[in-house]
Design an enzyme around this catalytic site. Structure first.
Site, short mmCIF file in Angstrom:
data_model
loop_
_atom_site.label_atom_id
_atom_site.label_comp_id
_atom_site.label_asym_id
_atom_site.label_seq_id
_atom_site.Cartn_x
_atom_site.Cartn_y
_atom_site.Cartn_z
N HIS A 156 0.84 -1.22 0.00
CA HIS A 156 0.00 0.00 0.00
C HIS A 156 0.87 1.26 0.00
O HIS A 156 0.42 2.31 0.49
CB HIS A 156 -0.94 0.04 1.21
N SER A 277 15.88 21.31 -16.40
CA SER A 277 14.71 22.13 -16.72
C SER A 277 15.18 23.40 -17.39
O SER A 277 16.29 23.88 -17.14
CB SER A 277 13.96 22.45 -15.42
N LYS A 283 16.90 21.39 -11.25
CA LYS A 283 16.19 20.16 -11.62
C LYS A 283 17.09 19.10 -12.28
O LYS A 283 18.02 19.41 -13.00
CB LYS A 283 15.03 20.48 -12.57
N GLU A 290 10.00 8.38 -17.15
CA GLU A 290 8.63 8.87 -17.36
C GLU A 290 8.13 8.52 -18.76
O GLU A 290 6.98 8.14 -18.96
CB GLU A 290 8.59 10.39 -17.17
#
Ligand code: ARG
Length: 457
Positions: A156, A277, A283, A290
């Site tokens: 979970h 970024s 970043k 992704e």
């Protein structure tokens, strides 16, 4: 190029309709397979005395020439042809004359395209199996490196029990091993030859379908000619297998993304697999992971397109089936690129084992071990479970971890607690005592590594 089917009609077709109907933009990638199929077909026609030996030699030489010329770049595939089958046959006839017109004896584009596709997908399947093995090998090497690195195991997404990073990575190796097995199994049904089914009904010529299949390295021949040209199960089955691969690697990528976030900081993905970024200088984004997660939907889409294409389709060949290629090619292209990128990314991953251990210390993930300690002293498990829950609740109220509680405090819950408790709830010991088959102990994970290494050899 003119239409090979001109005769009954003029072959003059509306320009837009022609473009719409044409498949050469995506089926041209099967040129090798189309030529190989035609060479085998020619050998069979000659062996059975259906065409003269001298013409067969001309055809074979002509086809080999075309193969060599496409390979070397001397011959460009003409995209004004309707499809790759038409292009090869028309080029052959343009080069060798009348003999070229014999090639299509006892054959139809319906069995030809089914054959080409099966042969082409064999190469793709073998490539994907190879790439899965490379990824398994990268994961297994990482697992070996981190077989002693304790981290929280989750259910979970809540800290559950201590495991090792190596153990966790080996779970993915096992998933991917099944993926490779699934593809190898589908391969058996893929390597069944449809050629000789002709348009749908077979042929009046005395052909030898087994001869042709053997020439092409196919172990079996489809037993019903209507099924031979109407079947696309092999595309659907392979695409389902590819979808499962994407499901697996998207789970891994999701974890890589989570683990590399500031919230977790369990791993670092090497700079050559992350991006920056354009506005935020700090970043370091896990774009590759992704993208793999994102491309999963695309492969599922390919599977749904194939299933829907075939649904309710009357036997035998229907032009709807031309739609099979773009879907299955896209699925293979996508999976191959994802596996390749992921293997490189996994090899460069560094674990912050200190952060993993720190996280494992929070969240009372040794509470099961606390209960097991009491059980081994004779307390029934359900009672031990309840007591351990009460102790955790006490710790939460008093802002303590289980190993920060004094033995006096423990004894207020049960007289069974003794000094050996601390050893029993030590995280490294918790891991190493889980030596059951498949468990998280170092010895158990070493066995898993050994098994997987053997399996991919
Ligand atoms: N381009 C076609 C396809 O991919 C080849 C088969 C054409 N057969 C036909 N009967 N028109 O399905």
């Amino acid at each position: 190029m003119g239409k090979i089917w001109a005769g009954r009609t003029s072959g003059e077709i509306n320009e837009t309709a022609d473009e719409f109907n044409s498949s050469i933009m995506f089926d041209s990638r099967m040129w090798r397979e189309d030529i190989a199929g035609s060479i085998a077909h020619t050998a069979m026609l000659a062996a059975k005395g259906i065409i003269p030996q001298a013409d067969a030699e001309l055809i074979t030489e002509g086809l080999s020439g075309i193969l060599g010329d496409i390979e070397s770049g001397k011959l460009d595939i003409d995209t004004s042809a309707e499809d790759i089958h038409t292009f090869i046959e028309q080029t052959l006839t343009a080069r060798i004359g009348e003999a070229g017109k014999m090639l299509h004896t006892a054959r139809s584009r319906n069995d030809q395209v089914a054959l080409d596709l099966r042969l082409y997908l064999k190469g793709e399947t073998d490539q994907v199996i190879g790439e899965i093995k490379t990824l398994i090998s990268a994961l297994t090497d990482k697992a070996e490196e981190y077989k002693a690195a304790v981290m929280p195991g989750y259910t979970h997404l809540q800290r559950a029990q201590p495991v090792t990073f190596g153990h966790h990575l080996m779970a993915y190796s096992m998933m991917l091993l099944r993926d490779a097995e699934r593809l190898s199994d589908a391969r058996k049904r893929l390597l069944v030859s449809p050629i000789g089914s002709c348009a749908l009904a077979g042929t009046t010529y005395d052909t030898d379908r087994f001869f042709e299949a053997k020439e092409l390295g196919m172990a079996a021949v489809c037993k019903n000619s209507i099924d031979g040209v109407a079947d696309r199960d092999f595309c659907i089955e392979l695409c389902a297998d590819l979808s499962i691969i994407m499901a697996h690697i998207s789970r891994l990528c999701e974890e890589l993304i989570l683990w590399s976030s500031w919230e977790f900081k369990f791993i670092e993905i090497s700079d050559d697999f992350t991006t920056g970024s354009s506005i935020m200088p700090q970043k370091n984004n896990p774009d590759m992971a992704e993208l793999i997660r994102g491309k999963t939907g695309r492969v599922y889409g390919d599977l749904i397109a194939l299933l829907t294409m075939i649904k309710g389709l009357p036997l035998a060949y229907n032009k709807d089936m031309q739609e099979d290629k773009e879907s299955i090619f896209d699925a293979f292209d996508t999976v191959k690129s994802c596996l390749e990128v992921l293997s490189g990314m996994i090899s460069g991953i560094k674990a912050n084992t200190g952060n993993m251990l720190e996280a494992a210390k929070g969240g009372f993930i040794n509470a099961t071990d606390l209960a097991d300690y009491l059980t081994k002293k004779g307390v029934p498990f359900r009672t031990a479970y309840k007591l351990s829950g009460e102790i955790v609740s006490f710790c939460v109220k008093n802002k303590k971890t289980l190993d920060e509680m004094s033995i006096e405090e423990y004894k207020t819950f049960s007289e069974e607690f003794g000094d050996d408790l601390y050893e029993a709830i030590d995280l490294k010991n918790c891991v190493d005592r889980r030596n059951s088959y498949g468990g998280t102990s170092i010895a158990s994970v070493e066995k898993q590594i050994e098994y997987v290494k053997k399996a991919i050899q």
